[in-house]
Design an enzyme around this catalytic site. Sequence first.
Site, mmCIF file in Angstrom:
data_model
loop_
_atom_site.group_PDB
_atom_site.id
_atom_site.type_symbol
_atom_site.label_atom_id
_atom_site.label_comp_id
_atom_site.label_asym_id
_atom_site.label_seq_id
_atom_site.Cartn_x
_atom_site.Cartn_y
_atom_site.Cartn_z
ATOM 1 N N ALA A 286 -85.634 33.355 -14.143
ATOM 2 C CA ALA A 286 -84.721 34.502 -14.045
ATOM 3 C C ALA A 286 -83.352 34.136 -14.598
ATOM 4 C CB ALA A 286 -84.580 34.910 -12.581
ATOM 5 N N GLY A 287 -82.691 35.118 -15.156
ATOM 6 C CA GLY A 287 -81.295 34.964 -15.561
ATOM 7 C C GLY A 287 -80.605 36.262 -15.205
ATOM 8 N N HIS A 288 -79.789 36.233 -14.165
ATOM 9 C CA HIS A 288 -79.129 37.451 -13.682
ATOM 10 C C HIS A 288 -77.637 37.364 -13.973
ATOM 11 C CE1 HIS A 288 -82.646 38.178 -10.668
ATOM 12 N NE2 HIS A 288 -83.027 38.156 -11.922
ATOM 13 N N GLY B 103 -81.827 32.354 -24.210
ATOM 14 C CA GLY B 103 -81.037 32.736 -25.381
ATOM 15 C C GLY B 103 -81.869 33.396 -26.477
ATOM 16 N N ASP C 111 -84.866 41.745 -17.042
ATOM 17 C CA ASP C 111 -83.568 41.917 -17.701
ATOM 18 C C ASP C 111 -83.081 43.355 -17.695
ATOM 19 O OD1 ASP C 111 -83.692 39.193 -18.274
ATOM 20 O OD2 ASP C 111 -84.721 39.543 -20.180
ATOM 21 N N SER D 46 -75.324 52.886 -14.597
ATOM 22 C CA SER D 46 -74.443 51.820 -15.050
ATOM 23 C C SER D 46 -74.067 52.086 -16.502
ATOM 24 C CB SER D 46 -75.158 50.480 -14.901
ATOM 25 O OG SER D 46 -74.385 49.446 -15.449
ATOM 26 N N THR E 67 -95.605 36.794 -15.691
ATOM 27 C CA THR E 67 -95.159 35.577 -15.036
ATOM 28 C C THR E 67 -96.177 35.222 -13.951
ATOM 29 O OG1 THR E 67 -93.243 34.458 -14.089
ATOM 30 C CG2 THR E 67 -93.631 36.733 -13.349
ATOM 31 N N LEU F 82 -76.817 52.652 -20.107
ATOM 32 C CA LEU F 82 -76.837 53.972 -20.740
ATOM 33 C C LEU F 82 -75.835 54.005 -21.897
ATOM 34 C CD1 LEU F 82 -78.178 56.775 -20.409
ATOM 35 C CD2 LEU F 82 -76.207 57.469 -19.028
ATOM 36 N N ASP F 83 -74.728 53.277 -21.733
ATOM 37 C CA ASP F 83 -73.690 53.225 -22.772
ATOM 38 C C ASP F 83 -74.226 52.708 -24.109
ATOM 39 O OD1 ASP F 83 -73.886 50.860 -20.986
ATOM 40 O OD2 ASP F 83 -72.594 49.917 -22.488
ATOM 41 N N ARG G 150 -102.863 24.213 -3.277
ATOM 42 C CA ARG G 150 -102.508 23.492 -2.049
ATOM 43 C C ARG G 150 -102.172 22.026 -2.290
ATOM 44 N NH1 ARG G 150 -107.730 26.024 0.567
ATOM 45 N NH2 ARG G 150 -108.294 25.612 -1.588
ATOM 46 N N GLN H 24 -87.532 39.036 -12.467
ATOM 47 C CA GLN H 24 -88.493 39.546 -13.459
ATOM 48 C C GLN H 24 -88.628 41.072 -13.336
ATOM 49 O OE1 GLN H 24 -89.615 36.395 -11.647
ATOM 50 N NE2 GLN H 24 -88.310 35.641 -13.247
ATOM 51 N N LYS I 257 -80.636 43.797 -13.050
ATOM 52 C CA LYS I 257 -80.760 43.659 -11.583
ATOM 53 C C LYS I 257 -79.560 42.909 -10.995
ATOM 54 C CE LYS I 257 -84.623 41.503 -12.268
ATOM 55 N NZ LYS I 257 -84.781 41.690 -13.712
ATOM 56 N N GLY I 258 -79.119 41.851 -11.718
ATOM 57 C CA GLY I 258 -78.009 41.047 -11.215
ATOM 58 C C GLY I 258 -76.777 41.897 -10.974
HETATM 59 P P1 GDP Z 1 -81.345 40.938 -14.982
HETATM 60 O O1 GDP Z 1 -82.186 39.759 -15.327
HETATM 61 O O2 GDP Z 1 -82.142 42.136 -14.621
HETATM 62 O O3 GDP Z 1 -80.294 40.635 -13.958
HETATM 63 O O4 GDP Z 1 -80.565 41.313 -16.325
HETATM 64 P P2 GDP Z 1 -79.831 40.279 -17.330
HETATM 65 O O5 GDP Z 1 -78.582 39.797 -16.712
HETATM 66 O O6 GDP Z 1 -80.797 39.272 -17.841
HETATM 67 O O7 GDP Z 1 -79.555 41.234 -18.575
HETATM 68 C C1 GDP Z 1 -78.785 42.384 -18.459
HETATM 69 C C2 GDP Z 1 -77.578 42.260 -19.408
HETATM 70 O O8 GDP Z 1 -76.985 43.531 -19.557
HETATM 71 C C3 GDP Z 1 -76.494 41.349 -18.889
HETATM 72 O O9 GDP Z 1 -75.851 40.745 -19.983
HETATM 73 C C4 GDP Z 1 -75.537 42.315 -18.186
HETATM 74 O O10 GDP Z 1 -74.195 41.843 -18.131
HETATM 75 C C5 GDP Z 1 -75.644 43.513 -19.072
HETATM 76 N N1 GDP Z 1 -75.468 44.812 -18.401
HETATM 77 C C6 GDP Z 1 -75.856 45.212 -17.161
HETATM 78 N N2 GDP Z 1 -75.606 46.540 -16.983
HETATM 79 C C7 GDP Z 1 -75.043 46.972 -18.136
HETATM 80 C C8 GDP Z 1 -74.601 48.237 -18.581
HETATM 81 O O11 GDP Z 1 -74.692 49.260 -17.910
HETATM 82 N N3 GDP Z 1 -74.126 48.321 -19.875
HETATM 83 C C9 GDP Z 1 -74.034 47.236 -20.690
HETATM 84 N N4 GDP Z 1 -73.544 47.401 -21.902
HETATM 85 N N5 GDP Z 1 -74.446 46.021 -20.293
HETATM 86 C C10 GDP Z 1 -74.947 45.893 -19.042
HETATM 87 P P1 IMO Z 2 -85.164 38.226 -15.012
HETATM 88 O O1 IMO Z 2 -85.177 37.978 -13.522
HETATM 89 C C1 IMO Z 2 -87.401 38.679 -18.713
HETATM 90 C C2 IMO Z 2 -91.067 36.310 -19.128
HETATM 91 C C3 IMO Z 2 -91.057 35.213 -20.170
HETATM 92 C C4 IMO Z 2 -92.520 35.233 -20.585
HETATM 93 C C5 IMO Z 2 -93.239 35.519 -19.268
HETATM 94 C C6 IMO Z 2 -93.792 34.282 -18.587
HETATM 95 O O2 IMO Z 2 -83.967 37.684 -15.690
HETATM 96 O O3 IMO Z 2 -85.435 39.652 -15.300
HETATM 97 P P2 IMO Z 2 -92.604 32.330 -17.209
HETATM 98 O O4 IMO Z 2 -91.574 31.328 -17.624
HETATM 99 O O5 IMO Z 2 -92.177 33.190 -16.068
HETATM 100 O O6 IMO Z 2 -93.952 31.711 -16.973
HETATM 101 O O7 IMO Z 2 -92.794 33.284 -18.505
HETATM 102 O O8 IMO Z 2 -92.285 36.146 -18.421
HETATM 103 N N1 IMO Z 2 -89.971 36.243 -18.133
HETATM 104 C C7 IMO Z 2 -88.902 37.052 -18.131
HETATM 105 N N2 IMO Z 2 -88.542 38.015 -19.015
HETATM 106 N N3 IMO Z 2 -86.672 38.446 -17.605
HETATM 107 C C8 IMO Z 2 -87.030 37.505 -16.705
HETATM 108 O O9 IMO Z 2 -86.380 37.334 -15.537
HETATM 109 C C9 IMO Z 2 -88.175 36.727 -16.968
HETATM 110 N N4 IMO Z 2 -88.816 35.716 -16.330
HETATM 111 C C10 IMO Z 2 -89.911 35.452 -17.039
HETATM 112 O O10 IMO Z 2 -90.193 35.505 -21.235
HETATM 113 O O11 IMO Z 2 -92.746 36.330 -21.439
HETATM 114 MG MG MG Z 3 -82.468 38.391 -16.871
#
Ligand code: GDP
Ligand code: IMO
Ligand code: MG
Length: 430
Positions: A39-41, A303, A13, A414, A240, A333-334, A144, A225, A16-17
Amino acid sequence: MSNTVIVGTQWGDEGKGKVVDLLTAKADLVVRFQGGNNAGHTLVVEGRKFIFHLIPSGILYEDKRCLIGNGVVVNPEVLLEEMEELKMAGIGLDPDRLFLSDKAHIIMPYHTAIDLAREGAKGKGKLGTTGRGIGPCYEDKVARTGVRAIDLTEPDTLEEKIRTNLKEKNFYLTKFLDAEPLEPQPILDRYLQMADILEPYITDVSLKLDQALKEGKKILFEGAQGTHLDVDHGTYPFVTSSNPVAGQASAGAGIGPNLLHHILGVVKAYTTRVGAGPFLTELNDETGDYIQEHGKEFGATTGRRRRCGWLDLVVVGDSARLNGLNSLAITKLDVLGGLEKLRICVGYKLDGDRITQRPASLKKLAQCTPVYQDLPGWKEDISRARSIDELPSQARTYVETIEKITGIPVSIISVGPDREETIMLQDPFS
Ligand code: GDP
Ligand code: IMO
Ligand code: MG
């Protein structure tokens, strides 16, 4: 030309997305190489928000190709849902633009059932997985006994695998985990139904990449991740089940490691973690709450409220070595704006000694205490800054401190979730 790998340097989190979406403008293909719909990007484009779990974050550019590599574990239900959502949003998708590796492993309903039942049975000692069946699917891959995307195109192979696997899985589910057994026929019927839709997308991703490389195309590899969730290098067992490190881009996409030219590490300006596991700089106080609220730190997949704390450069330093980072993208950074004093962890104290690497033993890690460098904060809203000169001097110092201590140059800063809210210092593709 440089093919670029984007990896998370912390516990996921990191943003990366957003960085992938940003750099896709300069790439031709975007590839996922590990993980699954854990993952949630998140991408925000002109105020419009998209969250992708499986489809590469480059998909919003209609002239780019997106590929799901062999290293990814794929839940076809989720893939179809994402494809449908994109269609509803008017974003074109067809088998010339989206590709699924024939060797990618498929998440089956018994994987999800086992993940959830296991976590439930563990009670207090649970890992806090996303409950998406990721671990059980990778277990079957290594054992396997897994189902691969190619098996979806061969009904008799698929049927045999489902029936054979369910004998063992149902025994485990009912006798050990005290959960309900699953019936093979409805699973087979549903997976064959989905296979019909997915078949045109299933292909040899390694060959597609090879072809593109020969045509001089540029590839962006999208990590999921973060390095400290890596099954080998992370805070095991609170990790993970895949390898989010950059080296996996080669094995998980099917290209040689010499084709990975630039490794970009995404660093959130502070630290977050979802799920259980060690987190030395965690803030269980008002400052932690401020960061959590200001940064809207809720999981994009589950969530869940993310745990928040100060930036830990021991964590980022380990990531620099493990990934061979060429540059850093500092995100969010903001979010730190408005805090009077900022802290960066620059080492750990263990038994009176100062260390700068995380020990493998979780017992030892629990005895470590963070060593902080204090820095002044800033009050201004920096989300409109588009060049480094437009940042307050305290924010510049914060970035320079990260650069100095890690020894890795910063290429992107960013300052907000939107694609536009970015300070580009150096283009990794140039
Ligand atoms: P990822 O899993 O690495 O792609 O990250 P996530 O999407 O799970 O979480 C990053 C969150 O921070 C998302 O809600 C983005 O929209 C938000 N985000 C990304 N860059 C910035 C930033 O520079 N400032 C702020 N305030 N939010 C950001
Ligand atoms: P993105 O790509 C943050 C965490 C889970 C748990 C551990 C193992 O959005 O950065 P799993 O379901 O993979 O077996 O869970 O890894 N986890 C993440 N935490 N961002 C993710 O993906 C994650 N994917 C898995 O919360 O602690
Ligand atoms: Mg994420």
